[in-house]
Design an enzyme around this catalytic site. Structure first.
Site, short mmCIF file in Angstrom:
data_model
loop_
_atom_site.label_atom_id
_atom_site.label_comp_id
_atom_site.label_asym_id
_atom_site.label_seq_id
_atom_site.Cartn_x
_atom_site.Cartn_y
_atom_site.Cartn_z
N ASP A 76 1.03 -1.12 0.05
CA ASP A 76 -0.11 0.04 -0.23
C ASP A 76 0.88 1.45 -0.08
O ASP A 76 0.56 2.29 0.47
CB ASP A 76 -0.91 0.09 1.23
CG ASP A 76 -1.26 -1.47 1.80
OD1 ASP A 76 -2.06 -2.07 0.78
OD2 ASP A 76 -1.24 -1.67 3.00
N LYS B 25 2.86 3.22 -4.94
CA LYS B 25 3.47 3.13 -6.11
C LYS B 25 2.72 3.91 -7.39
O LYS B 25 3.42 4.23 -8.24
CB LYS B 25 3.51 1.74 -6.57
CG LYS B 25 4.19 0.68 -5.64
CD LYS B 25 4.09 -0.82 -6.17
CE LYS B 25 2.55 -1.33 -5.94
NZ LYS B 25 2.04 -1.33 -4.63
N ASN C 147 -6.59 -6.87 -8.27
CA ASN C 147 -6.76 -6.71 -6.83
C ASN C 147 -5.80 -5.43 -6.50
O ASN C 147 -6.03 -5.02 -5.06
CB ASN C 147 -5.99 -8.04 -6.22
CG ASN C 147 -4.60 -8.46 -6.78
OD1 ASN C 147 -4.35 -7.81 -7.99
ND2 ASN C 147 -3.89 -9.29 -6.41
N GLY D 6 -4.71 -1.47 -6.37
CA GLY D 6 -5.57 -0.20 -6.59
C GLY D 6 -4.57 0.96 -6.58
O GLY D 6 -4.12 1.33 -5.51
N HIS D 7 -4.03 1.71 -7.66
CA HIS D 7 -2.97 2.30 -7.67
C HIS D 7 -3.60 3.68 -7.80
O HIS D 7 -4.31 4.31 -8.84
CB HIS D 7 -2.12 2.25 -8.83
CG HIS D 7 -1.18 0.91 -8.89
ND1 HIS D 7 -0.31 0.26 -9.86
CD2 HIS D 7 -1.19 0.07 -7.48
CE1 HIS D 7 -0.12 -0.70 -9.11
NE2 HIS D 7 -0.41 -1.10 -7.94
N THR D 8 -3.39 4.55 -6.56
CA THR D 8 -4.57 5.99 -6.33
C THR D 8 -3.31 6.94 -7.05
O THR D 8 -1.95 6.95 -6.59
CB THR D 8 -4.46 6.21 -4.94
OG1 THR D 8 -5.11 5.19 -4.26
CG2 THR D 8 -5.45 7.27 -5.00
N THR E 35 -8.81 -10.07 -1.56
CA THR E 35 -9.59 -8.98 -2.12
C THR E 35 -10.88 -9.39 -2.82
O THR E 35 -11.80 -8.61 -2.97
CB THR E 35 -8.70 -8.14 -3.28
OG1 THR E 35 -8.43 -8.94 -4.24
CG2 THR E 35 -7.59 -7.20 -2.57
N GLN F 65 1.07 -4.69 -5.62
CA GLN F 65 1.20 -5.38 -4.35
C GLN F 65 2.65 -4.76 -3.91
O GLN F 65 3.28 -4.19 -4.27
CB GLN F 65 0.93 -6.62 -4.32
CG GLN F 65 -0.70 -7.23 -4.46
CD GLN F 65 -1.09 -7.05 -5.95
OE1 GLN F 65 -0.25 -7.82 -6.62
NE2 GLN F 65 -2.28 -6.62 -6.33
N ASP G 9 4.44 13.17 5.16
CA ASP G 9 3.52 14.30 5.87
C ASP G 9 2.62 13.75 6.85
O ASP G 9 2.21 14.24 7.93
CB ASP G 9 2.74 15.19 4.61
CG ASP G 9 2.10 14.22 3.88
OD1 ASP G 9 2.76 13.31 3.21
OD2 ASP G 9 0.85 14.23 3.91
N GLY H 174 2.82 14.34 0.12
CA GLY H 174 1.28 14.65 0.02
C GLY H 174 0.93 14.00 -1.10
O GLY H 174 1.59 13.26 -1.85
#
Ligand code: IMP
Length: 427
Positions: A18, A21, A43, A45-47, A131, A226, A335, A417
């Site tokens: 998590d 990346k 599975n 989830g790259h934000t 997941t 992952q 941060d 951030g």
């Protein structure tokens, strides 16, 4: 990171997956020609946050958010074709042009609805905390030599026959696992018949495309999903995912040789989190863990589950550096630590009365391992506006120096951030 003699890079999660990346790939993709996903599937989830817009990428490489970049879904990915097209549609709705930019390996295996039924049924007897995206059963079929690959859609007649056999087997397994639901052959055949005309135009020998890009000196980024501690070989087995998440998997899953890879960037959070079950030695089960969760917005990008939070674990990161061959480190979410008075760092473990600097094999010793903590002073200053190391308070720099020393890998990036511009590049 990209230089004249470093044109093929791997980005991996170096903890439990998590680490952010997505943001690092997004930053590096700005100067890349090709971004390749090489394992895992929906599975992940790259934000990535751009302005006020948040994108969660699951199967499409994070490079898609940079207009000139070509994106490849490699052979090592298990592709859920339904969510793949939903993801493409979400990107279109947000104005991202994807036409002509996404190529899917014809060797990639498909995740089908029966895999998801098996995943959910399996969780009832073996609680991994997956997941539920069908990842494990799809890789089981791959390695059991009964998978259905993207290229099989070129011959729907023989694929329908294969589906009949696979689903008969899956239904028998569902019965053994005590599930009441069953998969239907007709629905699966109808699904693939509908999806084939959309998927096949994107399908090709992706390894060849990646090879040619590397050969021609293009800048190629291999995007891992992952993290190292979820690797099926090197992670906290059996609480892992079903693929090789470590850098070795990048060559196999992208379809190129290992000698093509020039550098490996490991992404770590400035602390540690984990979604799902399994050991987490430096977990903070007090109000400070709760504070990390709140300040860091620590909820899984795919499942929305609360992430378990704890302190930076140098034993994990040293191990990860070894099994990935990390050449560089990116530290994210510095941060999040801005308000803490003191910040513990796990430097090693105490295991059965002995000092232990290496990550142990197996769940039992890990559950007995007690982290040895060193407590560093907090900086109590906002770091979100820092763009150079010298903009950071000295205690934050000292914290990073200590992480670097403990991990034994030079820090190349520090993220402060969620926004694209909130990054420090260490020259
Ligand atoms: P699976 O990959 O869905 O089979 O889940 C196996 C384990 O990996 C579970 O603990 C999941 O929570 C975890 N996992 C899978 N994908 C990710 C990810 O992208 N980030 C973090 N954890 C993940």
């Amino acid at each position: 990171m990209f230089t004249a003699d470093r044109s093929c890079l791997v980005v991996v999660g170096a903890q439990w997956g998590d680490e952010g990346k997505g943001k690092l790939v997004d930053v590096l993709a700005e100067s890349a020609d090709l971004v390749v996903r090489y394992q895992g599937g929906a599975n992940a989830g790259h934000t990535v946050v751009i302005g006020d817009e948040q994108f969660i990428l699951q199967q499409i490489p994070s490079g898609i958010l940079h207009p000139g970049v070509q994106c490849v879904v490699g052979n090592g990915v298990v592709l859920d074709p339904i969510t793949f097209f939903e993801e493409l549609e979400r990107l279109h709705a947000k104005g991202v042009i994807t036409e002509g930019r996404v190529l899917v390996s014809d060797r990639a295996h498909l995740v089908l609805p029966y895999h998801k039924l098996l995943d959910k049924a399996g969780e009832k007897s073996q609680k991994i905390g997956t997941t539920g995206r069908g990842i494990g059963p799809a890789y089981e079929d791959k390695y059991g030599r009964r998978g259905i690959r993207v290229g099989d859609l070129r011959n729907l007649e023989s694929t329908a026959k294969m589906l009949g056999e696979r689903i008969e087997r899956a239904n028998a397994l569902l019965g053994m696992l005590g599930a009441t639901e069953r998969a239907g052959v007709d629905e699966h055949v109808a699904l693939l018949t509908k999806l084939a005309p959309r998927l096949l135009p994107l399908a090709a020998d992706a390894g060849l495309a990646v090879h040619r890009a590397v050969r021609d000196g293009k800048r190629v980024l291999l995007e891992g999903a992952q993290g190292a501690l979820l690797d099926v070989d090197h992670g906290t087995y059996p609480f892992v995912t079903s693929s090789n998440t470590t850098a070795g998997g990048a060559a196999v899953g992208a379809g190129i040789g290992p000698t093509a890879i020039d550098a490996v960037l490991g992404v770590v959070k400035a602390y540690t989190t984990r979604v799902g079950n399994g050991p987490l030695p430096t977990e903070a089960l007090d109000e400070r863990g709760e504070a990390l969760r709140k300040l860091g917005g620590e909820f899984g990008a795919v499942t929305g589950r609360a992430r378990r939070c704890g302190w930076f674990d140098a034993t994990v990161v040293r191990y990860s550096a070894r099994v990935n061959g990390l050449s560089d480190l990116a530290v994210t979410k510095l941060d999040v630590l801005d308000t803490f008075d003191e910040i513990p760092v796990g430097t090693a473990y105490e295991l059965d009365g002995a000092h232990c600097e290496e990550f142990p094999t197996g769940i039992e010793p890990l559950e007995r391992a007690k982290p040895v903590y060193e407590v560093l002073p907090g900086w109590k200053t906002s770091t979100g506006a820092a763009r150079k190391l010298t903009d950071l308070p000295s205690a934050a720099r000292a914290y990073l120096d200590r992480l670097e020393e403990l991990a034994g890998v030079p820090i190349r990036y520090v993220s402060v951030g969620t926004r694209r511009d909130q990054i420090i590049s260490v020259e």
